[in-house]
Design a protein around this motif. Structure first.
Motif, PDB file in Angstrom:
ATOM      1  N   ILE A 140     -42.035 126.549  -0.637  1.00  0.00           N
ATOM      2  CA  ILE A 140     -41.623 126.853  -2.008  1.00  0.00           C
ATOM      3  C   ILE A 140     -42.833 126.707  -2.903  1.00  0.00           C
ATOM      4  O   ILE A 140     -43.407 125.616  -3.013  1.00  0.00           O
ATOM      5  CB  ILE A 140     -40.503 125.910  -2.490  1.00  0.00           C
ATOM      6  CG1 ILE A 140     -39.325 125.931  -1.524  1.00  0.00           C
ATOM      7  CG2 ILE A 140     -40.058 126.296  -3.902  1.00  0.00           C
ATOM      8  CD1 ILE A 140     -38.271 124.877  -1.820  1.00  0.00           C
ATOM      9  N   GLU A 141     -43.233 127.784  -3.541  1.00  0.00           N
ATOM     10  CA  GLU A 141     -44.325 127.748  -4.498  1.00  0.00           C
ATOM     11  C   GLU A 141     -43.733 127.422  -5.868  1.00  0.00           C
ATOM     12  O   GLU A 141     -42.837 128.134  -6.345  1.00  0.00           O
ATOM     13  CB  GLU A 141     -45.045 129.098  -4.522  1.00  0.00           C
ATOM     14  CG  GLU A 141     -46.408 129.062  -5.137  1.00  0.00           C
ATOM     15  CD  GLU A 141     -47.177 130.357  -4.908  1.00  0.00           C
ATOM     16  OE1 GLU A 141     -48.418 130.308  -4.996  1.00  0.00           O
ATOM     17  OE2 GLU A 141     -46.552 131.400  -4.670  1.00  0.00           O
ATOM     18  N   VAL A 176     -44.807 123.301  -1.892  1.00  0.00           N
ATOM     19  CA  VAL A 176     -44.206 122.210  -1.129  1.00  0.00           C
ATOM     20  C   VAL A 176     -43.468 122.797   0.068  1.00  0.00           C
ATOM     21  O   VAL A 176     -43.199 123.999   0.132  1.00  0.00           O
ATOM     22  CB  VAL A 176     -43.230 121.381  -1.993  1.00  0.00           C
ATOM     23  CG1 VAL A 176     -43.950 120.737  -3.162  1.00  0.00           C
ATOM     24  CG2 VAL A 176     -42.072 122.251  -2.499  1.00  0.00           C
ATOM     25  N   ARG A 177     -43.128 121.907   1.004  1.00  0.00           N
ATOM     26  CA  ARG A 177     -42.311 122.303   2.148  1.00  0.00           C
ATOM     27  C   ARG A 177     -41.025 121.495   2.130  1.00  0.00           C
ATOM     28  O   ARG A 177     -41.034 120.271   1.959  1.00  0.00           O
ATOM     29  CB  ARG A 177     -43.049 122.089   3.469  1.00  0.00           C
ATOM     30  CG  ARG A 177     -44.269 122.964   3.619  1.00  0.00           C
ATOM     31  CD  ARG A 177     -44.754 123.018   5.053  1.00  0.00           C
ATOM     32  NE  ARG A 177     -43.847 123.792   5.889  1.00  0.00           N
ATOM     33  CZ  ARG A 177     -44.135 124.169   7.140  1.00  0.00           C
ATOM     34  NH1 ARG A 177     -45.289 123.841   7.677  1.00  0.00           N
ATOM     35  NH2 ARG A 177     -43.269 124.872   7.841  1.00  0.00           N
ATOM     36  N   GLY A 226     -35.274 128.130   7.941  1.00  0.00           N
ATOM     37  CA  GLY A 226     -36.157 128.590   6.873  1.00  0.00           C
ATOM     38  C   GLY A 226     -35.444 129.606   6.001  1.00  0.00           C
ATOM     39  O   GLY A 226     -34.211 129.694   5.990  1.00  0.00           O
ATOM     40  N   TRP A 227     -36.223 130.369   5.258  1.00  0.00           N
ATOM     41  CA  TRP A 227     -35.631 131.359   4.362  1.00  0.00           C
ATOM     42  C   TRP A 227     -35.016 132.485   5.177  1.00  0.00           C
ATOM     43  O   TRP A 227     -35.690 133.142   5.963  1.00  0.00           O
ATOM     44  CB  TRP A 227     -36.665 131.897   3.372  1.00  0.00           C
ATOM     45  CG  TRP A 227     -37.162 130.811   2.464  1.00  0.00           C
ATOM     46  CD1 TRP A 227     -38.430 130.330   2.369  1.00  0.00           C
ATOM     47  CD2 TRP A 227     -36.371 130.050   1.537  1.00  0.00           C
ATOM     48  NE1 TRP A 227     -38.492 129.306   1.453  1.00  0.00           N
ATOM     49  CE2 TRP A 227     -37.246 129.111   0.917  1.00  0.00           C
ATOM     50  CE3 TRP A 227     -35.028 130.056   1.174  1.00  0.00           C
ATOM     51  CZ2 TRP A 227     -36.797 128.202  -0.035  1.00  0.00           C
ATOM     52  CZ3 TRP A 227     -34.591 129.142   0.225  1.00  0.00           C
ATOM     53  CH2 TRP A 227     -35.465 128.232  -0.367  1.00  0.00           C
ATOM     54  N   VAL A 274     -42.683 114.722  -5.215  1.00  0.00           N
ATOM     55  CA  VAL A 274     -42.750 115.510  -3.995  1.00  0.00           C
ATOM     56  C   VAL A 274     -44.216 115.712  -3.622  1.00  0.00           C
ATOM     57  O   VAL A 274     -45.061 115.905  -4.507  1.00  0.00           O
ATOM     58  CB  VAL A 274     -42.031 116.863  -4.195  1.00  0.00           C
ATOM     59  CG1 VAL A 274     -42.672 117.684  -5.300  1.00  0.00           C
ATOM     60  CG2 VAL A 274     -41.964 117.660  -2.913  1.00  0.00           C
ATOM     61  N   PRO A 275     -44.566 115.648  -2.343  1.00  0.00           N
ATOM     62  CA  PRO A 275     -45.961 115.871  -1.954  1.00  0.00           C
ATOM     63  C   PRO A 275     -46.304 117.356  -1.949  1.00  0.00           C
ATOM     64  O   PRO A 275     -45.610 118.161  -1.318  1.00  0.00           O
ATOM     65  CB  PRO A 275     -46.040 115.281  -0.543  1.00  0.00           C
ATOM     66  CG  PRO A 275     -44.644 115.383  -0.013  1.00  0.00           C
ATOM     67  CD  PRO A 275     -43.737 115.211  -1.194  1.00  0.00           C
ATOM     68  N   PHE A 276     -47.366 117.718  -2.641  1.00  0.00           N
ATOM     69  CA  PHE A 276     -47.830 119.095  -2.637  1.00  0.00           C
ATOM     70  C   PHE A 276     -48.759 119.310  -1.450  1.00  0.00           C
ATOM     71  O   PHE A 276     -49.504 118.409  -1.048  1.00  0.00           O
ATOM     72  CB  PHE A 276     -48.581 119.416  -3.933  1.00  0.00           C
ATOM     73  CG  PHE A 276     -47.776 119.215  -5.185  1.00  0.00           C
ATOM     74  CD1 PHE A 276     -46.557 119.840  -5.334  1.00  0.00           C
ATOM     75  CD2 PHE A 276     -48.235 118.398  -6.210  1.00  0.00           C
ATOM     76  CE1 PHE A 276     -45.789 119.653  -6.477  1.00  0.00           C
ATOM     77  CE2 PHE A 276     -47.497 118.204  -7.359  1.00  0.00           C
ATOM     78  CZ  PHE A 276     -46.267 118.843  -7.496  1.00  0.00           C
TER      79      PHE A 276
END
Length: 300
Positions: free
Chosen positions: A294-295, A286-287, A90-91, A264-266
């Motif tokens: 990520i917004e 999204v992921r 992740g981040w 991309v799926p939201f």
């Protein structure tokens, strides 16, 4: 700042912290960021992140004194006992452009930030002078003083003592797959790769100095955005409640030209939101392939 926002620009980062008031002292009083918003996370917003249990959490939004439209949001959340920075996917870090990096160790004294990497000029990399700190939520923050542009990217010199996030670091289980995802899903570009002895990773996993990590930059033109790092096999998913924001460096916000143009799926359909970060724009989350949130904020 009228030309600041463009497709791929980092508009913010979210930090999970166990004590919002203490974190505000660090980010406002010590780092010198201005508080522009405070309140509690709306249930609808938390659901759009895929983090319904973060609804009702206290938060504060801060902005650099330069006026750059890039915001750090501190969200109060429990800190998992087993969370350690730079050991999970992740981040992994937010990189801020700053002035006078060699003066920062003194400024951080008596704060909640721990210095894990003092300011140091890097051999063969004359473009910036970095240092690394962790905060009360064990978030990793890089404070980088920019000296010059790299051959492939433009690096921003700080217009205030602490300025905006200009690179975010992603810890990935499959760097190549993540790179393709950023390219195909978010219409960004794969740039330069480097293989190096990465002290933050080597120290976190107890690896020797000879262990080398490959990292690759994701950009839009000459705008640097995401550094994607290959992580050792010992890395794990981020510990904590999956229905809440992740610990530490929890989420980022990116500007995009057109949400409808992205394949991309939201997590939830795009909606318009108000506030200093959103400004009435449409946004959706999204992921990515490393589990990162990520917004996306539409600026077109």
């Amino acid at each position: 700042m009228s030309n600041f926002l463009s497709h791929g620009r980092i508009m913010g980062g979210v930090v999970s912290t166990p004590d919002l008031d203490a974190a505000l002292t660090d980010y406002h009083d010590c780092l010198g960021l201005d508080i522009v918003e405070q309140g509690t996370i709306d249930a609808d917003l938390a659901a759009s992140w895929g983090c319904p249990k973060s609804g009702g959490a206290r938060f504060a939004t801060l902005q650099p004194q330069s006026g750059a439209p890039c915001f750090i949001r501190l969200v109060e959340a429990p800190l998992p006992d087993d969370f350690k920075p730079t050991r999970s996917y992740g981040w992994a870090a937010f990189e801020l452009t700053v002035q006078d990096v060699f003066g920062w160790p003194g400024r951080l004294r008596e704060s909640g930030f721990d210095i894990v990497g003092p300011p140091k000029e890097l051999e063969g990399l004359p473009y910036f002078i970095p240092m690394q700190v962790t905060g009360r939520g064990r978030e990793m923050i890089y404070l980088n003083e920019v000296a010059e542009n790299t051959p492939t990217s433009d690096l921003p010199k700080a217009a205030s003592l602490t300025d905006h996030i200009f690179i975010v670091v992603l810890a990935a289980p499959d760097r190549e797959a993540s790179l393709r995802w950023f390219e195909q899903a978010l219409k960004l570009e794969i740039s330069s790769s480097y293989t190096l002895s990465y002290s933050m990773i080597n120290n976190a996993f107890g690896l020797g100095d000879d262990y080398r990590t490959t990292i690759t930059m994701v950009q839009k033109g000459r705008l640097p955005i995401v550094e994607v790092d290959d992580y050792p096999a010992e890395a794990t998913a981020r510990p904590g409640d999956p229905a809440m924001l992740p610990a530490g460096n929890a989420m980022i916000a990116l500007a995009v030209d057109d949400l409808d143009a992205l394949d991309v799926p939201f997590i939830a359909p795009p909606v318009r939101r108000d506030g200093p970060l959103y400004g009435g724009r449409r946004t959706a989350t999204v992921r990515g392939l490393a589990g990162e949130r990520i917004e996306l904020i539409e600026i077109g």
